[in-house]
Design a protein around this motif. Structure first.
Motif, PDB file in Angstrom:
ATOM      1  N   UNK A  51       6.861   5.750   4.770  1.00 38.98           N
ATOM      2  CA  UNK A  51       6.754   4.615   4.077  1.00 38.98           C
ATOM      3  C   UNK A  51       7.164   4.555   2.650  1.00 38.98           C
ATOM      4  N   UNK A  52       7.491   3.412   2.251  1.00 38.41           N
ATOM      5  CA  UNK A  52       7.668   3.433   0.719  1.00 38.41           C
ATOM      6  C   UNK A  52       7.691   1.790   0.396  1.00 38.41           C
ATOM      7  N   UNK A  53       7.453   1.648  -0.932  1.00 38.58           N
ATOM      8  CA  UNK A  53       7.230   0.306  -1.522  1.00 38.58           C
ATOM      9  C   UNK A  53       8.743  -0.361  -1.479  1.00 38.58           C
ATOM     10  N   UNK A  54       8.813  -1.745  -1.295  1.00 38.35           N
ATOM     11  CA  UNK A  54      10.006  -2.313  -1.483  1.00 38.35           C
ATOM     12  C   UNK A  54      10.713  -1.796  -2.816  1.00 38.35           C
ATOM     13  N   UNK A  55      11.994  -1.559  -2.551  1.00 40.60           N
ATOM     14  CA  UNK A  55      12.557  -1.274  -3.911  1.00 40.60           C
ATOM     15  C   UNK A  55      12.373   0.300  -4.289  1.00 40.60           C
ATOM     16  N   UNK A  56      11.746   0.969  -3.669  1.00 39.65           N
ATOM     17  CA  UNK A  56      11.096   2.272  -4.026  1.00 39.65           C
ATOM     18  C   UNK A  56      12.175   3.343  -3.985  1.00 39.65           C
ATOM     19  N   UNK A  57      11.857   4.456  -4.308  1.00 36.12           N
ATOM     20  CA  UNK A  57      12.912   5.575  -4.448  1.00 36.12           C
ATOM     21  C   UNK A  57      12.518   6.664  -3.296  1.00 36.12           C
ATOM     22  N   UNK A  58      13.513   6.741  -2.378  1.00 31.36           N
ATOM     23  CA  UNK A  58      13.390   8.000  -1.516  1.00 31.36           C
ATOM     24  C   UNK A  58      14.330   9.253  -1.801  1.00 31.36           C
ATOM     25  N   UNK A  59      13.542  10.211  -1.937  1.00 30.24           N
ATOM     26  CA  UNK A  59      14.244  11.573  -2.022  1.00 30.24           C
ATOM     27  C   UNK A  59      14.560  12.352  -0.997  1.00 30.24           C
ATOM     28  N   UNK A  60      15.677  12.641  -0.863  1.00 31.20           N
ATOM     29  CA  UNK A  60      16.150  13.328   0.551  1.00 31.20           C
ATOM     30  C   UNK A  60      16.394  15.025   0.049  1.00 31.20           C
ATOM     31  N   UNK A  61      15.937  15.707   0.756  1.00 34.92           N
ATOM     32  CA  UNK A  61      16.311  17.319   0.318  1.00 34.92           C
ATOM     33  C   UNK A  61      16.673  17.659   1.959  1.00 34.92           C
ATOM     34  N   UNK A  62      17.847  18.290   1.749  1.00 36.59           N
ATOM     35  CA  UNK A  62      18.609  18.835   2.833  1.00 36.59           C
ATOM     36  C   UNK A  62      18.431  20.379   2.928  1.00 36.59           C
TER      37      UNK A  62
ATOM     38  N   UNK B 118      24.038  11.836  15.518  1.00 37.57           N
ATOM     39  CA  UNK B 118      23.352  10.541  15.631  1.00 37.57           C
ATOM     40  C   UNK B 118      21.975  10.955  16.479  1.00 37.57           C
ATOM     41  N   UNK B 119      21.869  12.013  16.891  1.00 38.50           N
ATOM     42  CA  UNK B 119      20.580  12.140  17.596  1.00 38.50           C
ATOM     43  C   UNK B 119      19.315  12.520  16.716  1.00 38.50           C
ATOM     44  N   UNK B 120      19.591  12.597  15.470  1.00 42.78           N
ATOM     45  CA  UNK B 120      18.700  12.789  14.436  1.00 42.78           C
ATOM     46  C   UNK B 120      18.090  11.210  13.949  1.00 42.78           C
ATOM     47  N   UNK B 121      16.904  11.071  14.229  1.00 42.77           N
ATOM     48  CA  UNK B 121      16.322   9.729  14.008  1.00 42.77           C
ATOM     49  C   UNK B 121      15.187   9.736  13.303  1.00 42.77           C
ATOM     50  N   UNK B 122      14.983   8.783  12.582  1.00 42.12           N
ATOM     51  CA  UNK B 122      13.792   8.393  11.672  1.00 42.12           C
ATOM     52  C   UNK B 122      13.622   6.865  11.269  1.00 42.12           C
ATOM     53  N   UNK B 123      12.550   6.617  10.849  1.00 43.71           N
ATOM     54  CA  UNK B 123      12.402   5.269  10.596  1.00 43.71           C
ATOM     55  C   UNK B 123      11.523   5.064   9.058  1.00 43.71           C
ATOM     56  N   UNK B 124      12.163   4.377   8.331  1.00 39.20           N
ATOM     57  CA  UNK B 124      11.881   4.234   7.016  1.00 39.20           C
ATOM     58  C   UNK B 124      10.969   2.864   7.194  1.00 39.20           C
ATOM     59  N   UNK B 125       9.627   2.837   6.569  1.00 41.87           N
ATOM     60  CA  UNK B 125       8.815   1.467   6.753  1.00 41.87           C
ATOM     61  C   UNK B 125       8.719   1.094   5.312  1.00 41.87           C
ATOM     62  N   UNK B 126       9.277   0.084   5.014  1.00 44.11           N
ATOM     63  CA  UNK B 126       8.966  -0.786   3.555  1.00 44.11           C
ATOM     64  C   UNK B 126       8.141  -1.758   3.645  1.00 44.11           C
ATOM     65  N   UNK B 127       7.094  -1.517   2.917  1.00 45.23           N
ATOM     66  CA  UNK B 127       5.816  -2.476   2.675  1.00 45.23           C
ATOM     67  C   UNK B 127       4.984  -2.223   1.487  1.00 45.23           C
TER      68      UNK B 127
ATOM     69  N   UNK C 225       0.795  -1.286   0.058  1.00 40.54           N
ATOM     70  CA  UNK C 225      -0.099  -0.081  -0.089  1.00 40.54           C
ATOM     71  C   UNK C 225       0.876   1.142   0.265  1.00 40.54           C
ATOM     72  N   UNK C 226       2.177   1.273   0.094  1.00 36.40           N
ATOM     73  CA  UNK C 226       2.914   2.222   0.218  1.00 36.40           C
ATOM     74  C   UNK C 226       3.129   2.646  -1.152  1.00 36.40           C
ATOM     75  N   UNK C 227       3.716   4.084  -1.409  1.00 33.25           N
ATOM     76  CA  UNK C 227       3.763   4.667  -2.582  1.00 33.25           C
ATOM     77  C   UNK C 227       5.219   4.015  -3.131  1.00 33.25           C
ATOM     78  N   UNK C 228       5.369   4.326  -4.491  1.00 36.76           N
ATOM     79  CA  UNK C 228       6.724   4.055  -5.188  1.00 36.76           C
ATOM     80  C   UNK C 228       7.915   4.755  -4.671  1.00 36.76           C
ATOM     81  N   UNK C 229       7.538   6.187  -4.347  1.00 38.06           N
ATOM     82  CA  UNK C 229       8.280   7.130  -4.041  1.00 38.06           C
ATOM     83  C   UNK C 229       7.896   7.697  -2.793  1.00 38.06           C
ATOM     84  N   UNK C 230       8.921   8.415  -2.168  1.00 36.19           N
ATOM     85  CA  UNK C 230       8.741   8.848  -0.817  1.00 36.19           C
ATOM     86  C   UNK C 230       9.801  10.220  -0.686  1.00 36.19           C
ATOM     87  N   UNK C 231       9.414  11.170   0.153  1.00 33.09           N
ATOM     88  CA  UNK C 231      10.242  12.283   0.007  1.00 33.09           C
ATOM     89  C   UNK C 231      10.655  12.654   1.624  1.00 33.09           C
TER      90      UNK C 231
END
Ligand code: CU
Length: 137
Positions: A71-82, A128-137, A51-57
């Motif tokens: 959340x992102x699909x398995x093998x999906x693309x995650x775009x990171x903007x700093x 390292x105090x910056x934390x996040x979680x990527x859920x692949x599903x 159910x996750x999108x193919x891309x995430x930002x």
């Protein structure tokens, strides 16, 4: 004296001989009826859990990942903007199934999500105090 006349009337059990065995004249090799019955199996096109999108930002701002959980699909693309004025990374903890390396200020990078479903915590290795979680599903 009473005679109890039981129901001695035997029912005429009509044994119908319905099947005339021995008279089967199937010569074989004739027109066989089509027995390939295909049960109506519903064709599942979409995976039950994809159910996750193919891309995430993912945006990095004020020394934080936004959103902290995505959340992102398995093998999906995650775009990171700093959007910060300092360098960050997006690095999965553990065996590092993904790691962007250094992302300079104002830079945008992409990385490919793991092909295996699961929950992947990540940090910035510089902060390292910056934390996040990527859920692949
Ligand atoms: Cu950082």
């Amino acid at each position: 004296m009473r005679r109890t006349a039981g129901p001695a009337v035997a029912l005429a059990a009509v044994a119908l001989c319905t099947v005339g065995l021995g008279s089967c004249t199937n010569s074989g090799g004739g027109t066989a009826p089509s027995r390939s019955r295909t049960p109506s199996v519903p064709t599942v096109t979409a995976g039950p859990t994809s159910a996750a999108p193919a891309t995430a930002r993912l945006t990095i701002k004020d020394f934080a990942f936004k959103p902290a959980a995505l959340s992102v699909r398995p093998g999906g693309t995650v775009t990171v903007v700093n959007e910060d004025s300092t360098t960050h990374t997006v690095t999965a903890t553990g065996s590092k199934p993904f790691d962007t390396g250094s992302i300079g200020p104002g830079k945008t990078v992409t990385f490919k999500a793991p092909g295996k479903a699961g929950s992947y915590p990540f940090i910035c290795t510089i902060h390292p105090y910056m934390k996040g979680t990527l859920t692949v599903r």
